[in-house]
Design a protein around this motif. Structure first.
Motif, PDB file in Angstrom:
ATOM      1  N   GLU A 107       0.898  -1.120  -0.119  1.00 42.52           N
ATOM      2  CA  GLU A 107       0.095  -0.164   0.128  1.00 42.52           C
ATOM      3  C   GLU A 107       0.823   1.343  -0.058  1.00 42.52           C
ATOM      4  N   GLY A 108       2.053   1.298   0.558  1.00 43.34           N
ATOM      5  CA  GLY A 108       2.799   2.350   0.771  1.00 43.34           C
ATOM      6  C   GLY A 108       4.055   2.704  -0.218  1.00 43.34           C
ATOM      7  N   ALA A 109       4.027   1.745  -1.590  1.00 37.70           N
ATOM      8  CA  ALA A 109       4.820   2.034  -2.510  1.00 37.70           C
ATOM      9  C   ALA A 109       3.812   2.765  -3.782  1.00 37.70           C
ATOM     10  N   VAL A 110       4.383   3.674  -4.309  1.00 41.70           N
ATOM     11  CA  VAL A 110       3.589   4.737  -5.087  1.00 41.70           C
ATOM     12  C   VAL A 110       4.543   4.955  -6.372  1.00 41.70           C
ATOM     13  N   ALA A 111       4.377   4.007  -7.649  1.00 40.21           N
ATOM     14  CA  ALA A 111       4.912   4.429  -8.636  1.00 40.21           C
ATOM     15  C   ALA A 111       4.331   5.613  -9.485  1.00 40.21           C
ATOM     16  N   VAL A 112       5.260   6.506  -9.747  1.00 34.84           N
ATOM     17  CA  VAL A 112       4.606   7.599 -10.681  1.00 34.84           C
ATOM     18  C   VAL A 112       5.604   7.777 -12.114  1.00 34.84           C
ATOM     19  N   VAL A 113       4.777   7.893 -12.949  1.00 33.34           N
ATOM     20  CA  VAL A 113       5.120   8.099 -14.253  1.00 33.34           C
ATOM     21  C   VAL A 113       4.692   9.176 -15.130  1.00 33.34           C
ATOM     22  N   GLU A 114       5.232  10.312 -15.531  1.00 39.25           N
ATOM     23  CA  GLU A 114       4.555  11.293 -15.990  1.00 39.25           C
ATOM     24  C   GLU A 114       4.618  11.117 -17.656  1.00 39.25           C
ATOM     25  N   GLU A 151       7.175   7.831  -5.239  1.00 37.64           N
ATOM     26  CA  GLU A 151       6.384   8.659  -4.202  1.00 37.64           C
ATOM     27  C   GLU A 151       5.889   8.482  -3.164  1.00 37.64           C
ATOM     28  N   GLY A 152       5.891   6.825  -2.689  1.00 38.38           N
ATOM     29  CA  GLY A 152       5.390   6.591  -1.543  1.00 38.38           C
ATOM     30  C   GLY A 152       6.204   6.679  -0.292  1.00 38.38           C
ATOM     31  N   ASP A 153       5.927   5.955   0.889  1.00 39.02           N
ATOM     32  CA  ASP A 153       6.697   5.665   1.884  1.00 39.02           C
ATOM     33  C   ASP A 153       7.030   4.541   2.260  1.00 39.02           C
ATOM     34  N   GLU A 154       7.031   3.749   1.388  1.00 41.06           N
ATOM     35  CA  GLU A 154       7.624   2.161   1.389  1.00 41.06           C
ATOM     36  C   GLU A 154       8.559   1.804   0.098  1.00 41.06           C
ATOM     37  N   VAL A 155       9.247   0.831   0.149  1.00 41.51           N
ATOM     38  CA  VAL A 155      10.249   0.603  -0.983  1.00 41.51           C
ATOM     39  C   VAL A 155       9.374   0.204  -2.356  1.00 41.51           C
ATOM     40  N   LEU A 156       9.484   0.506  -3.379  1.00 46.14           N
ATOM     41  CA  LEU A 156       8.683   0.297  -4.512  1.00 46.14           C
ATOM     42  C   LEU A 156       9.670  -0.792  -5.474  1.00 46.14           C
ATOM     43  N   LYS A 157       8.852  -1.990  -5.581  1.00 42.72           N
ATOM     44  CA  LYS A 157       9.692  -2.867  -6.246  1.00 42.72           C
ATOM     45  C   LYS A 157       9.418  -3.095  -7.804  1.00 42.72           C
ATOM     46  N   LEU A 158      10.442  -3.057  -8.834  1.00 40.78           N
ATOM     47  CA  LEU A 158      10.215  -3.058 -10.256  1.00 40.78           C
ATOM     48  C   LEU A 158      10.548  -4.544 -10.851  1.00 40.78           C
ATOM     49  N   PHE A 159       9.990  -5.284 -11.549  1.00 35.89           N
ATOM     50  CA  PHE A 159      10.195  -6.546 -11.888  1.00 35.89           C
ATOM     51  C   PHE A 159       9.356  -6.942 -13.262  1.00 35.89           C
ATOM     52  N   ASN A 160       9.785  -8.299 -13.518  1.00 34.34           N
ATOM     53  CA  ASN A 160       9.200  -8.786 -14.693  1.00 34.34           C
ATOM     54  C   ASN A 160       9.258  -7.790 -15.924  1.00 34.34           C
ATOM     55  N   VAL A 161      10.186  -6.962 -16.386  1.00 36.46           N
ATOM     56  CA  VAL A 161      10.303  -6.147 -17.342  1.00 36.46           C
ATOM     57  C   VAL A 161      10.179  -7.009 -18.906  1.00 36.46           C
ATOM     58  N   ALA A 163      18.006   1.742 -14.529  1.00 37.43           N
ATOM     59  CA  ALA A 163      19.102   2.060 -13.665  1.00 37.43           C
ATOM     60  C   ALA A 163      18.591   2.813 -12.647  1.00 37.43           C
ATOM     61  N   LYS A 164      19.508   2.780 -11.670  1.00 32.61           N
ATOM     62  CA  LYS A 164      19.381   3.701 -10.326  1.00 32.61           C
ATOM     63  C   LYS A 164      20.938   4.062  -9.850  1.00 32.61           C
ATOM     64  N   GLY A 165      21.164   5.244 -10.181  1.00 34.34           N
ATOM     65  CA  GLY A 165      22.416   5.510  -9.606  1.00 34.34           C
ATOM     66  C   GLY A 165      23.266   4.916 -10.300  1.00 34.34           C
ATOM     67  N   GLU A 166      24.507   4.103  -9.727  1.00 35.25           N
ATOM     68  CA  GLU A 166      25.306   3.033 -10.465  1.00 35.25           C
ATOM     69  C   GLU A 166      24.763   1.810 -10.761  1.00 35.25           C
ATOM     70  N   GLN A 167      23.560   1.406  -9.832  1.00 33.60           N
ATOM     71  CA  GLN A 167      23.195   0.163 -10.303  1.00 33.60           C
ATOM     72  C   GLN A 167      22.215   0.247 -11.525  1.00 33.60           C
ATOM     73  N   THR A 168      22.591  -0.815 -12.292  1.00 32.29           N
ATOM     74  CA  THR A 168      21.823  -1.128 -13.524  1.00 32.29           C
ATOM     75  C   THR A 168      21.323  -2.666 -13.694  1.00 32.29           C
ATOM     76  N   ASP A 172      13.698   3.310  -3.113  1.00 35.51           N
ATOM     77  CA  ASP A 172      13.456   3.837  -1.815  1.00 35.51           C
ATOM     78  C   ASP A 172      12.465   4.939  -2.208  1.00 35.51           C
ATOM     79  N   PRO A 173      11.985   5.400  -0.978  1.00 36.46           N
ATOM     80  CA  PRO A 173      10.907   6.458  -1.000  1.00 36.46           C
ATOM     81  C   PRO A 173      11.899   7.690  -1.418  1.00 36.46           C
ATOM     82  N   GLY A 174      11.184   8.465  -2.557  1.00 36.12           N
ATOM     83  CA  GLY A 174      11.841   9.676  -3.336  1.00 36.12           C
ATOM     84  C   GLY A 174      12.733   9.388  -4.103  1.00 36.12           C
ATOM     85  N   GLU A 175      13.198   8.115  -4.262  1.00 32.10           N
ATOM     86  CA  GLU A 175      14.142   7.841  -5.580  1.00 32.10           C
ATOM     87  C   GLU A 175      13.576   7.544  -6.966  1.00 32.10           C
ATOM     88  N   THR A 176      14.427   8.096  -7.773  1.00 37.96           N
ATOM     89  CA  THR A 176      13.957   7.824  -9.253  1.00 37.96           C
ATOM     90  C   THR A 176      14.744   6.949 -10.122  1.00 37.96           C
TER      91      THR A 176
END
Length: 163
Positions: free
Chosen positions: A37-44, A69-79, A91-96, A113-117
């Protein structure tokens, strides 16, 4: 029992068994993530048009952003992409992540993490379908999430491939 009935039963069992094995292998290779409930994926930006691209002009790219934009970890998978001529990588920072395509299933999960892109880099190879692969194209990239309100993110990419 007639030979036809016996053959029909055997064929049915083979198809049923084969389908079960295929489904099990597909599920085993895909990541399974608990929803949040706390993970919020935002795509413009949900679509992009490359316009006119030359078939021999090389691979074209587009980067989409996903923000938590949530307050819990968002998990992205099954691309997954809709065609083998198109790939996607997160890619997130140095992690790809690995590079994903049409038939790629993976246990890979990117935690945001919350606030990360996260950048979602999409690449399209206009020459993949050969010299006659000209005309309009439409490709889709999808990523599953643990966001209960947006369990699947999707982007549409279009172009006119010309000689």
């Amino acid at each position: 029992m007639s030979k036809t009935t016996v053959m029909a039963i055997i064929v049915g069992l083979v198809v049923l068994f084969g389908g079960s094995v295929w489904l099990a292998s597909t599920m085993a290779n895909s990541a399974q993530v608990e929803m949040s409930e706390g993970a919020v994926a935002v795509v413009e930006e949900k679509s992009y048009d490359w316009g006119e691209i030359k078939i021999d002009g090389g691979i074209v790219e587009k980067v989409f952003l996903v923000k938590n934009e949530g307050d819990e970890v968002l998990k992205l998978f099954n691309v997954e992409t809709s065609c083998v001529c198109t790939t996607a990588q997160m890619a997130k920072g140095e992690q790809t992540s690995p590079v994903f395509g049409m038939h790629d299933k993976s246990q890979y999960v990117l935690e945001v993490d919350p606030g990360e892109t996260v950048d979602v880099l999409v690449k399209f190879d206009p020459m993949f379908h050969g010299p006659n692969g000209v005309g309009p194209i439409s490709r889709t990239v999808t990523i599953e999430t643990n966001d209960v309100s947006s369990p699947k993110l999707s982007w549409m990419l279009t172009a006119m491939v010309v000689r």
